[in-house]
Motif scaffolding. Structure first.
Motif, PDB file in Angstrom:
ATOM      1  N   TYR A   1     102.028 -21.807   9.863  1.00 39.36           N
ATOM      2  CA  TYR A   1     102.673 -21.096   8.755  1.00 39.36           C
ATOM      3  C   TYR A   1     103.618 -20.002   9.248  1.00 39.36           C
ATOM      4  CZ  TYR A   1     100.035 -23.278   4.958  1.00 39.36           C
ATOM      5  OH  TYR A   1      99.534 -24.176   4.047  1.00 39.36           O
TER       6      TYR A   1
ATOM      7  N   PHE B   1     106.734 -22.158   9.532  1.00 36.95           N
ATOM      8  CA  PHE B   1     107.173 -22.761   8.267  1.00 36.95           C
ATOM      9  C   PHE B   1     106.250 -22.276   7.152  1.00 36.95           C
ATOM     10  CE2 PHE B   1     108.164 -25.654  11.749  1.00 36.95           C
ATOM     11  CZ  PHE B   1     109.547 -25.771  11.608  1.00 36.95           C
TER      12      PHE B   1
ATOM     13  N   SER C   1     105.627 -23.173   4.163  1.00 31.02           N
ATOM     14  CA  SER C   1     104.986 -24.132   3.273  1.00 31.02           C
ATOM     15  C   SER C   1     105.158 -25.539   3.835  1.00 31.02           C
ATOM     16  CB  SER C   1     105.602 -24.077   1.867  1.00 31.02           C
ATOM     17  OG  SER C   1     106.953 -24.536   1.896  1.00 31.02           O
ATOM     18  N   LYS C   2     104.350 -26.471   3.341  1.00 36.36           N
ATOM     19  CA  LYS C   2     104.486 -27.852   3.786  1.00 36.36           C
ATOM     20  C   LYS C   2     105.831 -28.422   3.344  1.00 36.36           C
ATOM     21  CE  LYS C   2     102.133 -31.415   2.019  1.00 36.36           C
ATOM     22  NZ  LYS C   2     101.068 -32.434   1.773  1.00 36.36           N
ATOM     23  N   GLU C   3     106.270 -28.029   2.169  1.00 35.97           N
ATOM     24  CA  GLU C   3     107.559 -28.500   1.669  1.00 35.97           C
ATOM     25  C   GLU C   3     108.682 -28.070   2.600  1.00 35.97           C
ATOM     26  OE1 GLU C   3     109.845 -26.911  -2.026  1.00 35.97           O
ATOM     27  OE2 GLU C   3     108.458 -28.470  -2.715  1.00 35.97           O
ATOM     28  N   GLU C   4     108.631 -26.818   3.050  1.00 39.30           N
ATOM     29  CA  GLU C   4     109.643 -26.308   3.968  1.00 39.30           C
ATOM     30  C   GLU C   4     109.572 -27.052   5.305  1.00 39.30           C
ATOM     31  OE1 GLU C   4     112.887 -23.797   4.839  1.00 39.30           O
ATOM     32  OE2 GLU C   4     111.810 -24.081   2.951  1.00 39.30           O
ATOM     33  N   LEU C   5     108.365 -27.312   5.763  1.00 42.32           N
ATOM     34  CA  LEU C   5     108.194 -28.059   7.005  1.00 42.32           C
ATOM     35  C   LEU C   5     108.780 -29.460   6.868  1.00 42.32           C
ATOM     36  CD1 LEU C   5     107.040 -28.590   9.812  1.00 42.32           C
ATOM     37  CD2 LEU C   5     104.807 -29.015   8.745  1.00 42.32           C
TER      38      LEU C   5
ATOM     39  N   MET D   1     111.137 -30.561   4.853  1.00 44.09           N
ATOM     40  CA  MET D   1     112.593 -30.513   4.809  1.00 44.09           C
ATOM     41  C   MET D   1     113.173 -30.339   6.204  1.00 44.09           C
ATOM     42  SD  MET D   1     113.464 -28.244   1.445  1.00 44.09           S
ATOM     43  CE  MET D   1     112.997 -28.780  -0.200  1.00 44.09           C
ATOM     44  N   ASN D   2     112.531 -29.479   6.989  1.00 42.11           N
ATOM     45  CA  ASN D   2     113.013 -29.245   8.349  1.00 42.11           C
ATOM     46  C   ASN D   2     112.804 -30.466   9.239  1.00 42.11           C
ATOM     47  OD1 ASN D   2     113.932 -26.269   9.193  1.00 42.11           O
ATOM     48  ND2 ASN D   2     112.529 -26.121   7.464  1.00 42.11           N
TER      49      ASN D   2
ATOM     50  N   VAL E   1     113.446 -29.325  -5.522  1.00 44.85           N
ATOM     51  CA  VAL E   1     113.325 -29.955  -4.210  1.00 44.85           C
ATOM     52  C   VAL E   1     114.511 -30.878  -3.970  1.00 44.85           C
ATOM     53  CG1 VAL E   1     111.950 -31.521  -2.792  1.00 44.85           C
ATOM     54  CG2 VAL E   1     110.812 -29.808  -4.211  1.00 44.85           C
TER      55      VAL E   1
ATOM     56  N   ARG F   1     117.573 -28.947  -3.156  1.00 47.91           N
ATOM     57  CA  ARG F   1     117.514 -28.371  -1.811  1.00 47.91           C
ATOM     58  C   ARG F   1     117.863 -29.425  -0.757  1.00 47.91           C
ATOM     59  NH1 ARG F   1     114.142 -24.897   1.185  1.00 47.91           N
ATOM     60  NH2 ARG F   1     115.360 -24.393   3.052  1.00 47.91           N
TER      61      ARG F   1
ATOM     62  N   LEU G   1     121.132 -29.276   1.734  1.00 46.32           N
ATOM     63  CA  LEU G   1     120.946 -29.244   3.179  1.00 46.32           C
ATOM     64  C   LEU G   1     121.658 -30.388   3.894  1.00 46.32           C
ATOM     65  CD1 LEU G   1     117.155 -28.309   3.519  1.00 46.32           C
ATOM     66  CD2 LEU G   1     119.116 -26.923   4.247  1.00 46.32           C
TER      67      LEU G   1
END
Length: 204
Positions: free
Chosen positions: A45, A48, A50-54, A56-57, A118, A121, A125
């Motif tokens: 964490y 990242f 959140s899992k969502e942010e992870l 996306m990355n 989402v 985003r 990106l």
């Protein structure tokens, strides 16, 4: 320290990609990914939030950066032969998006993109940036007399769609396609031919 931190981030993204593709988005929890990394959720964490942010990355790490590399400094290439520029771009894009890994991640993106925020985003990106880059190039090449593009934003979408036209209609949606470099080159060349028939000049 920065080098070690970046190396750790890369390792997290590689492991997370594997977990997402093996288990799916829902089952690949932060706890599972942390365990595979041999660390704690707290450490995960810290990179990242959140899992969502992870997730996306992961997509940007595995697919987005390869596509971005293919675009390079396109707007600065306005005075070069547009056929060469567009061919290079198309081959780079298809080489990035047609790998089994990229196809698997695309399936996950489509399955997970049920939330408007989402979806927006992901769009911002990736695709939106690529469209903007191609649009800028087409506008610059038109000013340089290499192309005749009255609406660069529209033409950018035309070019990107043409690149994937043969691949998208080759099999079921989301199917992994094993195209050789020669097949990709030929498909892109045909796409560029169509584009230049509409937007080319005597200089292209």
């Amino acid at each position: 320290m920065r080098v070690r931190t970046e190396a750790r981030r890369e390792a997290i993204l590689d492991m997370a990609a594997q977990a997402f593709m093996e288990l799916g988005y829902e089952r690949a929890s932060m706890a599972v990914i942390a365990a595979r990394l041999g660390g704690s959720k707290g450490t995960l964490y810290s990179y990242f939030p959140s899992k969502e942010e992870l997730f996306m990355n992961v997509v940007m790490h595995k697919v987005g950066r390869k596509v971005d590399a293919a675009a390079g400094d396109m707007p600065d290439l306005a005075h070069e032969d547009p056929r060469t520029v567009l061919q290079r771009l198309g081959e780079g894009i298809l080489a990035a998006v047609l790998t089994p890994e990229a196809v698997a991640l695309k399936r996950l993106v489509m399955a997970h993109m049920t939330n408007d925020a989402v979806g927006e985003r992901f769009w911002a990106l990736g695709p939106a940036q690529m469209i903007s880059t191609v649009e800028q190039y087409l506008a610059a090449a038109t000013r340089a007399g290499k192309l005749a593009v009255p609406a660069p934003a529209v033409a950018a979408r035309h070019m990107l769609a043409l690149y994937e036209a043969e691949a998208s209609w080759r099999g079921p949606p989301g199917a992994a396609l094993d195209l050789s470099a020669a097949q990709i080159r030929d498909a892109v060349a045909r796409a560029v031919d169509v584009f230049l028939a509409a937007y080319g000049t005597s200089n292209s």
